[in-house]
Design a protein around this motif. Structure first.
Motif, mmCIF file in Angstrom:
data_model
loop_
_atom_site.group_PDB
_atom_site.id
_atom_site.type_symbol
_atom_site.label_atom_id
_atom_site.label_comp_id
_atom_site.label_asym_id
_atom_site.label_seq_id
_atom_site.Cartn_x
_atom_site.Cartn_y
_atom_site.Cartn_z
ATOM 1 N N GLU A 224 0.588 -1.190 -0.116
ATOM 2 C CA GLU A 224 -0.022 -0.106 0.016
ATOM 3 C C GLU A 224 0.907 1.221 0.200
ATOM 4 N N SER A 225 0.614 2.088 -1.011
ATOM 5 C CA SER A 225 1.664 3.430 -1.067
ATOM 6 C C SER A 225 0.635 4.535 -0.315
ATOM 7 N N ARG A 226 1.270 5.235 0.479
ATOM 8 C CA ARG A 226 0.857 6.516 1.121
ATOM 9 C C ARG A 226 1.881 7.454 0.961
ATOM 10 N N PRO A 227 1.355 8.950 0.636
ATOM 11 C CA PRO A 227 2.154 9.941 0.335
ATOM 12 C C PRO A 227 2.898 10.360 1.363
ATOM 13 N N ILE A 228 4.381 10.832 1.301
ATOM 14 C CA ILE A 228 5.149 11.457 2.374
ATOM 15 C C ILE A 228 4.776 12.912 2.242
ATOM 16 N N ARG A 229 4.381 13.138 3.759
ATOM 17 C CA ARG A 229 3.898 14.575 3.675
ATOM 18 C C ARG A 229 4.912 15.393 4.298
ATOM 19 N N ASP A 230 5.660 15.976 3.304
ATOM 20 C CA ASP A 230 6.781 16.928 3.716
ATOM 21 C C ASP A 230 6.812 18.222 3.021
ATOM 22 N N ALA A 231 6.033 19.176 3.592
ATOM 23 C CA ALA A 231 5.597 20.615 3.015
ATOM 24 C C ALA A 231 6.716 21.361 2.752
ATOM 25 N N SER A 232 7.828 21.041 3.681
ATOM 26 C CA SER A 232 9.106 21.892 3.350
ATOM 27 C C SER A 232 10.047 21.631 2.159
ATOM 28 N N ASN A 233 9.495 20.601 1.457
ATOM 29 C CA ASN A 233 10.515 20.302 0.260
ATOM 30 C C ASN A 233 9.289 19.755 -0.734
ATOM 31 N N SER A 234 9.083 20.876 -1.753
ATOM 32 C CA SER A 234 8.188 20.596 -2.841
ATOM 33 C C SER A 234 8.609 19.333 -3.698
ATOM 34 N N SER A 235 9.666 19.096 -4.005
ATOM 35 C CA SER A 235 10.145 18.115 -4.651
ATOM 36 C C SER A 235 9.626 16.620 -4.217
ATOM 37 N N LEU A 236 9.268 16.669 -3.028
ATOM 38 C CA LEU A 236 8.595 15.326 -2.297
ATOM 39 C C LEU A 236 7.140 15.185 -2.556
ATOM 40 N N CYS A 237 6.587 16.057 -3.059
ATOM 41 C CA CYS A 237 5.152 16.002 -3.282
ATOM 42 C C CYS A 237 4.446 14.753 -3.792
ATOM 43 N N PHE A 238 5.201 13.995 -4.359
ATOM 44 C CA PHE A 238 4.608 12.449 -5.195
ATOM 45 C C PHE A 238 5.892 11.537 -4.821
ATOM 46 N N ASN A 239 6.213 11.695 -3.691
ATOM 47 C CA ASN A 239 7.167 10.453 -3.134
ATOM 48 C C ASN A 239 6.224 9.824 -2.176
ATOM 49 N N TYR A 240 6.528 8.627 -1.830
ATOM 50 C CA TYR A 240 5.440 7.890 -1.156
ATOM 51 C C TYR A 240 6.235 6.812 -0.211
ATOM 52 N N PHE A 241 5.443 6.471 1.059
ATOM 53 C CA PHE A 241 5.939 5.522 1.820
ATOM 54 C C PHE A 241 5.313 4.201 1.257
ATOM 55 N N PHE A 242 5.884 2.865 1.484
ATOM 56 C CA PHE A 242 5.215 1.912 1.183
ATOM 57 C C PHE A 242 5.096 0.900 2.283
ATOM 58 N N HIS A 243 3.669 0.685 2.731
ATOM 59 C CA HIS A 243 3.342 -0.402 3.579
ATOM 60 C C HIS A 243 3.565 -1.828 3.004
ATOM 61 N N LEU A 244 4.194 -2.696 3.614
ATOM 62 C CA LEU A 244 4.229 -4.010 3.473
ATOM 63 C C LEU A 244 3.807 -5.005 4.454
ATOM 64 N N ASP A 245 2.727 -5.829 4.005
ATOM 65 C CA ASP A 245 2.807 -7.012 4.992
ATOM 66 C C ASP A 245 3.248 -8.574 4.324
ATOM 67 N N ILE A 246 4.159 -9.102 5.328
ATOM 68 C CA ILE A 246 4.926 -9.973 4.881
ATOM 69 C C ILE A 246 4.798 -11.310 5.476
ATOM 70 N N GLU A 247 4.718 -12.474 5.003
ATOM 71 C CA GLU A 247 4.444 -13.752 5.595
ATOM 72 C C GLU A 247 5.735 -14.261 6.148
ATOM 73 N N ALA A 248 6.006 -13.639 7.270
ATOM 74 C CA ALA A 248 7.438 -14.023 7.817
ATOM 75 C C ALA A 248 7.588 -13.492 9.119
ATOM 76 N N SER A 249 8.188 -14.214 10.147
ATOM 77 C CA SER A 249 8.467 -13.670 11.317
ATOM 78 C C SER A 249 9.780 -12.939 11.491
ATOM 79 N N MET A 250 9.934 -12.076 12.375
ATOM 80 C CA MET A 250 11.039 -11.533 12.498
ATOM 81 C C MET A 250 12.178 -12.329 13.239
ATOM 82 N N ALA A 251 11.527 -13.326 13.769
ATOM 83 C CA ALA A 251 12.545 -14.436 14.274
ATOM 84 C C ALA A 251 13.208 -15.149 13.396
ATOM 85 N N ASP A 252 12.628 -15.145 12.028
ATOM 86 C CA ASP A 252 13.299 -16.019 11.080
ATOM 87 C C ASP A 252 14.399 -15.501 10.394
ATOM 88 N N GLN A 253 15.467 -16.180 10.164
ATOM 89 C CA GLN A 253 16.743 -15.770 9.814
ATOM 90 C C GLN A 253 16.620 -15.155 8.406
#
Length: 282
Positions: A224-253
């Motif tokens: 899922e992409s969500r916009p990076i809200r950084d009003a101080s830098n107009s060049s970031l208006c259409f940059n994004y965070f990406f939310h990822l759901d992953i079928e794995a445990s952080m205990a897995d190497q």
């Protein structure tokens, strides 16, 4: 021992309350007016957990909660899935042909739009499902119905005119369980890990990020992409965070290696939580 206090958005009878009861039996369910209030209640120690919707199988993601996960420093410690069964509710003595309009949350109205259109009933958006039931009961409305749960009908003394009014029976909402502290992940049962990343702009940047999991045979269940809200830098208006759901445990190497690889080129990587997978459908 004091009962666990668990926040949810809405009023008694909301589907979120049903999710709370499924996730934490015998807890004290604490209603909150807005999603933000539930996050704040956990952060301030007013409650121990929050249970908040993150996506619906028909309506898609709840973007507000994706954004609040970024804004607040809470940890995902579990998930719970609830089958949503909408009912058309009205005050006693009111028949289907008396209804001129129906109130409910916009997503609930959208999930029932074909059925409502057949009956020629106008719709009106409200803040939530159970709140709509509460409103028509409190005002004893005779030409207005509500779409909400059967539980809401019992709580507010309403009559169920039609059960399962949704257009599609495959209607499931996934909720996240949030806490101030993370849980310790394990590999003795299926786990899911949710992360948020940001990347430098450029061809293949996202492909490269996703490849760190594909190369290790780790399955992604959502992006899922969500916009990076950084009003101080107009060049970031259409940059994004990406939310990822992953079928794995952080205990897995393998998972640890994938994140180390990702951190070599991502501009940021944040683990929102590593938690048991919920495969139940009730």
């Amino acid at each position: 021992m004091a009962s666990l206090r668990v926040a949810y958005q809405g009023v008694p009878g909301a589907y979120s309350q049903l999710a709370v009861e499924k996730a934490y039996a015998n807890c004290v369910a604490v209603p909150c007016q807005e999603f933000e209030n539930a996050f704040q209640a956990v952060e301030k120690g007013v409650v121990d957990r929050a249970v908040l919707p993150i996506e619906n199988s028909l309506g898609g993601s709840i973007h507000r909660n994706h954004d609040l996960l970024l804004r607040h420093n809470l940890h995902i410690v579990g998930e719970v899935k609830v089958v949503v069964r909408h009912c058309l509710l009205a005050n006693h003595g009111v028949k289907l042909e008396h209804l001129k309009r129906v109130l409910s949350h916009p997503q609930a109205l959208a999930q029932c739009e074909n059925t409502l259109a057949k009956f020629g009933i106008a719709t009106e958006a409200a803040n939530d499902t159970a709140g709509s039931a509460q409103y028509i009961a409190a005002n004893q409305l005779k030409d207005v119905g509500a779409i909400a749960s059967a539980t809401a009908a019992i709580i507010y003394g309403l009559n169920v005119l039609i059960e399962d009014i949704q257009d599609n029976s495959f209607n499931i909402t996934r909720f996240l369980l949030l806490s101030r502290e993370p849980i310790t992940p394990s590999i003795d049962k299926p786990f899911k890990t949710s992360i948020v990343i940001s990347l430098y702009e450029g061809p293949g940047a996202l492909f490269k990020a996703l490849a760190v999991f594909s190369l290790r045979q780790i399955n992604l269940t959502k992006i899922e992409s969500r916009p990076i809200r950084d009003a101080s830098n107009s060049s970031l208006c259409f940059n994004y965070f990406f939310h990822l759901d992953i079928e794995a445990s952080m205990a897995d190497q393998n998972m640890q290696n994938a994140l180390r690889h990702l951190q070599e080129f991502a501009t940021s990587v944040r683990v929102l939580g590593s938690y048991p997978l919920d495969n139940s459908m009730t």
